[in-house]
Scaffold this motif. Structure first.
Motif, PDB file in Angstrom:
ATOM      1  N   PRO A   1      43.950  47.053  32.541  1.00  0.00           N
ATOM      2  CA  PRO A   1      43.089  47.290  33.720  1.00  0.00           C
ATOM      3  C   PRO A   1      41.612  47.086  33.438  1.00  0.00           C
ATOM      4  O   PRO A   1      40.868  46.599  34.296  1.00  0.00           O
ATOM      5  CB  PRO A   1      43.402  48.746  34.083  1.00  0.00           C
TER       6      PRO A   1
ATOM      7  N   SER B   1      46.685  44.009  37.995  1.00  0.00           N
ATOM      8  CA  SER B   1      47.522  43.970  36.801  1.00  0.00           C
ATOM      9  C   SER B   1      48.994  44.179  37.146  1.00  0.00           C
ATOM     10  O   SER B   1      49.880  43.507  36.596  1.00  0.00           O
ATOM     11  CB  SER B   1      47.062  45.029  35.795  1.00  0.00           C
TER      12      SER B   1
ATOM     13  N   LEU C   1      36.842  41.703  38.518  1.00  0.00           N
ATOM     14  CA  LEU C   1      36.514  42.385  39.762  1.00  0.00           C
ATOM     15  C   LEU C   1      35.048  42.789  39.859  1.00  0.00           C
ATOM     16  O   LEU C   1      34.405  42.569  40.892  1.00  0.00           O
ATOM     17  CB  LEU C   1      37.413  43.608  39.943  1.00  0.00           C
TER      18      LEU C   1
ATOM     19  N   ARG D   1      40.673  43.395  33.780  1.00  0.00           N
ATOM     20  CA  ARG D   1      40.549  43.003  35.188  1.00  0.00           C
ATOM     21  C   ARG D   1      39.265  43.552  35.795  1.00  0.00           C
ATOM     22  O   ARG D   1      38.553  42.852  36.516  1.00  0.00           O
ATOM     23  CB  ARG D   1      41.745  43.533  35.981  1.00  0.00           C
ATOM     24  N   ALA D   2      38.980  44.822  35.509  1.00  0.00           N
ATOM     25  CA  ALA D   2      37.813  45.463  36.107  1.00  0.00           C
ATOM     26  C   ALA D   2      36.521  44.799  35.653  1.00  0.00           C
ATOM     27  O   ALA D   2      35.670  44.451  36.477  1.00  0.00           O
ATOM     28  CB  ALA D   2      37.799  46.954  35.755  1.00  0.00           C
TER      29      ALA D   2
ATOM     30  N   SER E   1      41.809  47.098  39.987  1.00  0.00           N
ATOM     31  CA  SER E   1      42.171  46.426  38.740  1.00  0.00           C
ATOM     32  C   SER E   1      43.606  46.746  38.344  1.00  0.00           C
ATOM     33  O   SER E   1      44.334  45.889  37.834  1.00  0.00           O
ATOM     34  CB  SER E   1      41.200  46.818  37.619  1.00  0.00           C
TER      35      SER E   1
END
Length: 297
Positions: free
Chosen positions: A109, A198, A117, A112-113, A194
């Motif tokens: 996560p 995922s 993002l 992704r964050a 996030s």
């Protein structure tokens, strides 16, 4: 090396990446001067190591100081108004040219964050609660980046390989730190999104609904759709279909023994007619034509 102060300028890749060189570079900017608004066609990972300044965007400005770390993606104008002994590392790179083997790191996560993002939310909304490192972690990452800089400037055999492994270590460390960061977990929308991204990546072949995803994110379906569109640019189900269709393209190219129905089922779309409609809408041709065209290339 210092970036010149400028307004409305553009920093192109050829200024930093001569032909035939690794698409990765580290600039250590000591006693940094004010830099006007500019943009670039590469990714810029910024690690502030000393001093204070204000980070400038077309919409606003906000303070930066030692320990701040963030990513600026191509086409996002920004600059720095220096206030006190400001110094930073800029890690410049092209992810699509480096083609790093991230494997399952994208399931993290925090990856992704931080890398996907937050930069988009920052572009749209000037996300001010950027990630800030404590002193010991800042020292740890600064050491990795300094070793990376020296390898990139070295002429010893294997220096590119060592540089890429150090860069991968840096990405992994940032991702793990962000996954455990209280700041990111306090920013519910960013961290929940996030985790949803995922989850979609890991379970793309399974039947999923917006209702199930919204329950996982502890949001209403309408809130999830709205937040997901802001951060990713499309709805969760459209994102899921894109993941499935990307997988289908790979199977059509590499598994000629599979029928179109088998490809559809393998990608998580059991209705082959619906799969064909989605595929044609995305690619402009049917799955069968796509496979035929790939054979003729």
């Amino acid at each position: 090396l210092h970036f010149p102060a400028r307004n409305g300028g553009s920093m192109k890749s050829q200024h930093h990446f001569p032909p035939g060189t690794l698409p990765l570079k580290v600039l250590k900017l000591d006693h940094q001067n004010t830099v006007g608004l500019h943009e670039h066609d590469f990714h810029e990972l910024v690690l502030v190591i000393a001093g204070e300044c204000r980070h400038i965007t077309p919409a606003e400005s906000y303070p930066l100081s030692a320990g701040d770390i963030f990513l600026i993606k191509p086409g996002n104008p920004h600059g720095y108004a220096v206030e006190h002994d400001f110094a930073l590392y800029n890690i410049l790179y092209f992810p699509e040219k480096l083609k790093l083997p991230l494997f399952d790191l994208t399931d993290e996560p925090g990856f992704r964050a931080f890398f996907e993002l937050e930069p988009e939310l920052r572009r749209q909304f000037g996300f001010r609660k950027h990630f800030r490192l404590g002193k010991s972690v800042l020292d740890e990452l600064a050491l990795i980046v300094e070793r990376l800089r020296r390898e990139l400037e070295s002429e010893d055999s294997g220096h590119d390989f060592r540089a890429v492994t150090l860069f991968m270590r840096l990405i992994e460390r940032i991702s793990r730190l962000c996954s455990s960061s209280a700041l990111y977990r306090e920013n519910d929308e960013l961290f929940r999104l996030s985790e949803v991204v995922s989850f979609l990546e890991q379970h793309r072949r399974e039947p999923l609904s917006v209702k199930a995803l919204s329950e996982r994110a502890a949001m209403s379906p309408a809130t999830l759709n709205r937040a997901f569109r802001r951060a990713v640019g499309k709805s969760p189900l459209n994102y899921l279909n894109d993941l499935r269709l990307s997988g289908a393209e790979l199977l059509l190219r590499e598994k000629p023994e599979l029928s179109i129905a088998d490809v559809a089922a393998e990608c998580g779309i059991p209705d082959s007619n619906y799969f064909s409609r989605l595929f044609k809408k995305r690619n402009g041709c049917t799955p069968r034509d796509y496979r035929r065209n790939c054979r003729n290339v």
